[in-house]
Design a protein around this motif. Structure first.
Motif, PDB file in Angstrom:
ATOM      1  N   ASP A 122    -104.395  14.677 115.952  1.00 23.60           N
ATOM      2  CA  ASP A 122    -104.175  16.094 116.134  1.00 23.60           C
ATOM      3  C   ASP A 122    -105.088  16.638 117.229  1.00 23.60           C
ATOM      4  N   GLU A 123    -104.666  17.737 117.834  1.00 22.11           N
ATOM      5  CA  GLU A 123    -105.391  18.203 119.020  1.00 22.11           C
ATOM      6  C   GLU A 123    -106.865  18.481 118.751  1.00 22.11           C
ATOM      7  N   LYS A 150     -98.641  15.779 125.415  1.00 18.44           N
ATOM      8  CA  LYS A 150     -98.706  17.120 124.816  1.00 18.44           C
ATOM      9  C   LYS A 150     -97.388  17.346 124.094  1.00 18.44           C
ATOM     10  N   GLY A 151     -97.428  18.017 122.965  1.00 17.22           N
ATOM     11  CA  GLY A 151     -96.157  18.294 122.280  1.00 17.22           C
ATOM     12  C   GLY A 151     -96.399  18.679 120.848  1.00 17.22           C
ATOM     13  N   GLU A 152     -95.337  18.567 120.045  1.00 14.10           N
ATOM     14  CA  GLU A 152     -95.447  18.933 118.632  1.00 14.10           C
ATOM     15  C   GLU A 152     -96.243  17.859 117.912  1.00 14.10           C
ATOM     16  N   HIS A 158     -98.904  22.683 118.225  1.00 17.69           N
ATOM     17  CA  HIS A 158     -98.444  22.174 119.515  1.00 17.69           C
ATOM     18  C   HIS A 158     -99.678  21.926 120.363  1.00 17.69           C
ATOM     19  N   ARG A 162    -100.395  13.676 120.986  1.00 17.75           N
ATOM     20  CA  ARG A 162     -99.269  12.801 120.613  1.00 17.75           C
ATOM     21  C   ARG A 162     -99.434  11.445 121.283  1.00 17.75           C
TER      22      ARG A 162
END
Ligand code: CTP
Length: 398
Positions: A122-123, A150-152, A158, A162
């Motif tokens: 996770d970010e 980068k993304g969901e 978001h 990823r």
């Protein structure tokens, strides 16, 4: 590129582990031999049965079973690369600190092959200073880190974190580990882009060629070791790639002069430029003023560069041309092959969707002088360039 390559795929406990299934399929399809190991927690995300079926080898997750010890040392010696994908935050931390409480970590610590990791998290974890520090440590050990997407994310947020897509991981391996240098010592001439034929100081006759296909071919040739002379028309694109010398030209005549000068010292040439077939018979020094209702322009034929190189071709040189057609594609491509004394014609059909000027993709059919006709799927121009260069290499060393 992957033919016969031995890949040790190591999977850790992360949602992104589902992508490893596709990754195994792609690697096997590309000719690689794949063995899969996993951490015990990875089994919660993908089953060893799926992975062993796809890889055609048993999947190992434990250092010991009741009656056997898994030889992690030999796994790391067998592999051409150990690919840890996905790499969880937990395994990353353990790798950075030399912990060894499972088979994957024991294999990592004893691996003598290059190690590549594809992180997934996770970010907020991705951006945490500990993660940054741990990744820096891995890099300092010589491990390679595939950038995250980068993304969901699994959290529903978001952002960055990823795991790279399987296709991007394959591309990374190819670019960073399996890049073949099969064109070392070769000298290549490539033309790209349109030509502009001036009428007067402010106007010209041109075309819509972007030059992207020719530039991608020049880059692929250089990546594989060739020294490339790129004769580039007035395209808004160029390249900074190592091994490419760019010579900028405007007109068909300038492109012709540049090519005939270089050709004797080249071992191969790819003529992908969209060269004007006709040029104004005379260029006005002054801006042409509007007068009558109609205006007639006299044009004269330009020199055919491909045909001229074909006439001067000497033993062993490989000459490749392009054909852009919208009818009788095959007949025209084959007749260009003969008439211009080329060894290969790459046909773009204007009838194919996503092919030709301006697109980032292309769909080509290659016609070779010995009668081979090879059709390819629509692909990104970089991949088309690889297909074309693969055929050139085959012909060059035949
Ligand atoms: N070509 C060239 N010099 C020219 C015209 C074309 O070197 N003056 C090369 C192109 O770079 C390409 C090939 O010839 O590799 C075929 O180009 P294309 O325009 O499709 O064919 P032409 O020979 O010009 O024939 P036509 O326009 O009638 O299809």
């Amino acid at each position: 590129m992957f033919q016969g390559k031995k890949i040790l795929l190591a999977i850790t406990g992360s949602i992104a582990a589902y992508k490893s299934i596709l990754l195994v399929r792609l690697l096997i399809k590309a000719g690689a031999e794949v063995r899969v190991i996993m951490t015990p927690s990875a089994k919660d995300f993908v089953t060893p049965l799926t992975l062993s079926t796809l890889s055609k080898h048993p999947v190992i997750a434990e250092l010991f079973t009741e009656d056997a010890w898994s030889n992690h040392v030999m796994l790391g010696r067998w592999a051409d690369v150990m690919l840890i994908a996905p790499l969880s935050c937990n395994t990353l931390a353990k790798m950075a600190t030399g912990q060894c409480d499972n088979l994957l970590l024991a294999t990592y610590l004893s691996a003598t092959c290059p190690v590549v990791v594809a992180p997934a998290m996770d970010e907020d974890m991705w951006l945490h200073p500990t993660t940054r520090e741990n990744l820096a440590k891995l890099r300092s050990f010589g491990n390679k880190v595939i950038p995250v997407d980068k993304g969901e994310l699994a959290s529903g947020l978001h952002g960055d974190g990823r795991m790279a897509e399987p296709e991007a991981i394959m591309q990374y391996l190819q670019d960073h580990l399996f890049q073949s240098r099969d064109l070392d010592g070769q000298r290549a001439l490539v033309t790209a882009g349109p030509t502009y034929e001036p009428l007067d100081p402010v106007r010209f006759i041109g075309n819509h060629s972007s030059g992207k296909m020719g530039i991608a071919i020049a880059e692929e040739l250089a990546r594989r070791g060739a020294q490339v002379q790129l004769v580039l028309g007035p395209s808004s694109y160029d390249t900074q790639a190592k091994g490419i010398q760019i010579q900028r030209v405007q007109t068909a005549e300038e492109m012709y002069q540049a090519c005939v000068a270089y050709w004797p010292s080249a071992t191969l040439a790819v003529m992908s430029a969209a060269v004007a077939d006709y040029s104004p018979a005379s260029k006005s020094q002054e801006k042409i003023k509007k007068s009558e209702d109609t205006f007639t322009l006299e044009l004269s034929k330009t020199k055919d560069i491909l045909a001229s190189l074909g006439e001067r071709k000497h033993n062993g040189q490989v000459l490749v041309g392009f054909a852009l057609e919208n009818r009788n594609e095959k007949e025209y491509a084959q007749s260009k092959l003969r008439k211009k004394n080329a060894d290969m014609i790459v046909l773009n059909s204007l009838n194919d969707e996503g092919a030709g000027f301006g697109f980032d993709t292309n769909k080509v059919t290659i016609f070779e002088k010995d009668g081979n006709e090879i059709g390819f799927e629509r692909k990104p121009k970089k991949e088309v360039a690889r297909d074309i260069v693969d055929r050139i290499v085959k012909m060059l060393y035949a």
